[in-house]
Write a protein that holds these residues in place. Structure first.
Motif, PDB file in Angstrom:
ATOM      1  N   LYS A 180      14.720   5.964  -4.876  1.00 50.67           N
ATOM      2  CA  LYS A 180      15.498   5.059  -4.016  1.00 50.67           C
ATOM      3  C   LYS A 180      14.612   4.447  -2.938  1.00 50.67           C
ATOM      4  CE  LYS A 180      20.009   7.165  -4.689  1.00 50.67           C
ATOM      5  NZ  LYS A 180      21.116   7.900  -4.082  1.00 50.67           N
ATOM      6  N   TYR A 181      13.729   5.247  -2.383  1.00 53.18           N
ATOM      7  CA  TYR A 181      12.813   4.733  -1.365  1.00 53.18           C
ATOM      8  C   TYR A 181      11.852   3.710  -1.968  1.00 53.18           C
ATOM      9  CZ  TYR A 181       9.611   4.833   2.647  1.00 53.18           C
ATOM     10  OH  TYR A 181       8.827   4.498   3.723  1.00 53.18           O
ATOM     11  N   ILE A 182      11.362   3.994  -3.161  1.00 53.25           N
ATOM     12  CA  ILE A 182      10.484   3.028  -3.846  1.00 53.25           C
ATOM     13  C   ILE A 182      11.241   1.734  -4.105  1.00 53.25           C
ATOM     14  CG2 ILE A 182       9.279   2.547  -6.024  1.00 53.25           C
ATOM     15  CD1 ILE A 182       8.488   5.566  -6.048  1.00 53.25           C
ATOM     16  N   SER A 183      12.493   1.827  -4.537  1.00 55.49           N
ATOM     17  CA  SER A 183      13.310   0.617  -4.764  1.00 55.49           C
ATOM     18  C   SER A 183      13.481  -0.167  -3.474  1.00 55.49           C
ATOM     19  CB  SER A 183      14.679   0.988  -5.332  1.00 55.49           C
ATOM     20  OG  SER A 183      14.548   1.516  -6.615  1.00 55.49           O
ATOM     21  N   TYR A 184      13.709   0.548  -2.393  1.00 56.81           N
ATOM     22  CA  TYR A 184      13.860  -0.091  -1.095  1.00 56.81           C
ATOM     23  C   TYR A 184      12.566  -0.847  -0.736  1.00 56.81           C
ATOM     24  CZ  TYR A 184      14.142  -0.754   3.914  1.00 56.81           C
ATOM     25  OH  TYR A 184      14.123  -1.313   5.160  1.00 56.81           O
ATOM     26  N   ILE A 185      11.434  -0.179  -0.900  1.00 54.78           N
ATOM     27  CA  ILE A 185      10.145  -0.811  -0.593  1.00 54.78           C
ATOM     28  C   ILE A 185       9.932  -2.030  -1.501  1.00 54.78           C
ATOM     29  CG2 ILE A 185       7.623  -0.482  -0.617  1.00 54.78           C
ATOM     30  CD1 ILE A 185       9.052   0.931   1.730  1.00 54.78           C
ATOM     31  N   ASN A 186      10.262  -1.890  -2.783  1.00 60.02           N
ATOM     32  CA  ASN A 186      10.134  -3.036  -3.701  1.00 60.02           C
ATOM     33  C   ASN A 186      10.969  -4.207  -3.252  1.00 60.02           C
ATOM     34  OD1 ASN A 186       8.260  -2.021  -5.553  1.00 60.02           O
ATOM     35  ND2 ASN A 186       9.839  -0.995  -6.766  1.00 60.02           N
ATOM     36  N   ASN A 187      12.166  -3.952  -2.769  1.00 58.39           N
ATOM     37  CA  ASN A 187      13.026  -5.043  -2.267  1.00 58.39           C
ATOM     38  C   ASN A 187      12.431  -5.690  -1.022  1.00 58.39           C
ATOM     39  OD1 ASN A 187      14.945  -4.815  -4.299  1.00 58.39           O
ATOM     40  ND2 ASN A 187      16.146  -3.312  -3.181  1.00 58.39           N
ATOM     41  N   GLU A 203       0.832  -1.205   0.000  1.00 53.97           N
ATOM     42  CA  GLU A 203       0.000   0.000   0.000  1.00 53.97           C
ATOM     43  C   GLU A 203       0.867   1.256   0.000  1.00 53.97           C
ATOM     44  OE1 GLU A 203      -3.700   0.134   2.310  1.00 53.97           O
ATOM     45  OE2 GLU A 203      -3.126  -1.864   2.992  1.00 53.97           O
ATOM     46  N   ASN A 204       1.945   1.236   0.762  1.00 53.18           N
ATOM     47  CA  ASN A 204       2.859   2.369   0.784  1.00 53.18           C
ATOM     48  C   ASN A 204       3.404   2.615  -0.622  1.00 53.18           C
ATOM     49  OD1 ASN A 204       4.531   4.443   1.650  1.00 53.18           O
ATOM     50  ND2 ASN A 204       6.054   3.081   2.510  1.00 53.18           N
ATOM     51  N   ARG A 205       3.812   1.547  -1.281  1.00 54.17           N
ATOM     52  CA  ARG A 205       4.356   1.677  -2.633  1.00 54.17           C
ATOM     53  C   ARG A 205       3.354   2.321  -3.582  1.00 54.17           C
ATOM     54  NH1 ARG A 205       5.866  -3.726  -5.668  1.00 54.17           N
ATOM     55  NH2 ARG A 205       3.625  -3.953  -5.395  1.00 54.17           N
ATOM     56  N   ALA A 206       2.106   1.936  -3.498  1.00 51.66           N
ATOM     57  CA  ALA A 206       1.086   2.512  -4.381  1.00 51.66           C
ATOM     58  C   ALA A 206       1.003   4.024  -4.203  1.00 51.66           C
ATOM     59  CB  ALA A 206      -0.272   1.862  -4.108  1.00 51.66           C
ATOM     60  N   PHE A 207       1.049   4.491  -2.966  1.00 47.86           N
ATOM     61  CA  PHE A 207       0.992   5.928  -2.713  1.00 47.86           C
ATOM     62  C   PHE A 207       2.296   6.622  -3.110  1.00 47.86           C
ATOM     63  CE2 PHE A 207      -2.634   4.591  -0.231  1.00 47.86           C
ATOM     64  CZ  PHE A 207      -3.551   5.590  -0.534  1.00 47.86           C
ATOM     65  N   LEU A 208       3.415   5.918  -2.994  1.00 48.03           N
ATOM     66  CA  LEU A 208       4.687   6.492  -3.443  1.00 48.03           C
ATOM     67  C   LEU A 208       4.685   6.688  -4.959  1.00 48.03           C
ATOM     68  CD1 LEU A 208       7.192   4.529  -1.188  1.00 48.03           C
ATOM     69  CD2 LEU A 208       6.439   6.918  -0.926  1.00 48.03           C
ATOM     70  N   TYR A 209       4.067   5.772  -5.681  1.00 55.99           N
ATOM     71  CA  TYR A 209       3.943   5.937  -7.133  1.00 55.99           C
ATOM     72  C   TYR A 209       3.089   7.157  -7.466  1.00 55.99           C
ATOM     73  CZ  TYR A 209       5.996   1.314  -8.086  1.00 55.99           C
ATOM     74  OH  TYR A 209       6.841   0.233  -8.195  1.00 55.99           O
ATOM     75  N   ILE A 210       2.034   7.370  -6.704  1.00 58.85           N
ATOM     76  CA  ILE A 210       1.206   8.558  -6.923  1.00 58.85           C
ATOM     77  C   ILE A 210       2.007   9.812  -6.611  1.00 58.85           C
ATOM     78  CG2 ILE A 210      -0.864   9.803  -6.160  1.00 58.85           C
ATOM     79  CD1 ILE A 210      -2.103   6.973  -5.612  1.00 58.85           C
TER      80      ILE A 210
END
Length: 128
Positions: free
Chosen positions: A118-125, A69-76
């Motif tokens: 970088k934060y999105i990459s971290y969350i993806n990992n 869910e965090n990632r979805a909002f980071l994409y927005i």
């Protein structure tokens, strides 16, 4: 794993991308309040909304307390960052801000964009 478990000793206000986006919003606001009525109604409001959306989505994603869910909002938030660049460019192209102001804000947006990625990459990992 939930965000809370990973960042249990950290607050949203300690997150660098959140603070950068909040500061950017404040700078954009100081530009907005100096614009004339028509300029505010056309490009000004759009820029303020796009910039405010960056920090708002970072905080909403943080509050969801789950990586996906965090990632979805980071994409927005990243989309809002790109939109902010467009409105900022329109202000410059229409001679509503100085080149120096444009360069400063664009640089801040670019730095924020790199850190957000970088934060999105971290969350993806973490999701993997």
């Amino acid at each position: 794993m939930y965000l809370f478990e990973l960042f249990c000793n950290m607050t949203l206000e300690e997150l660098d991308i959140y603070n950068l986006s909040m500061n950017l919003s404040d700078k954009v606001w100081t530009i907005f309040i100096k614009l004339q009525y028509f300029e505010k109604q056309t490009v000004g409001i759009q820029l303020v909304k796009a910039c405010d959306s960056i920090s708002a989505n970072i905080s909403e994603g943080w509050g969801r307390n789950a990586f996906k869910e965090n990632r979805a909002f980071l994409y927005i938030a990243r989309g809002s960052l790109c939109e902010s660049k467009t409105w900022l460019t329109k202000l410059k192209n229409r001679n509503l801000i100085t080149n120096e102001c444009f360069d400063e804000l664009l640089s801040e947006l670019n730095i924020l964009g790199m850190k957000l990625n970088k934060y999105i990459s971290y969350i993806n990992n973490q999701i993997k």
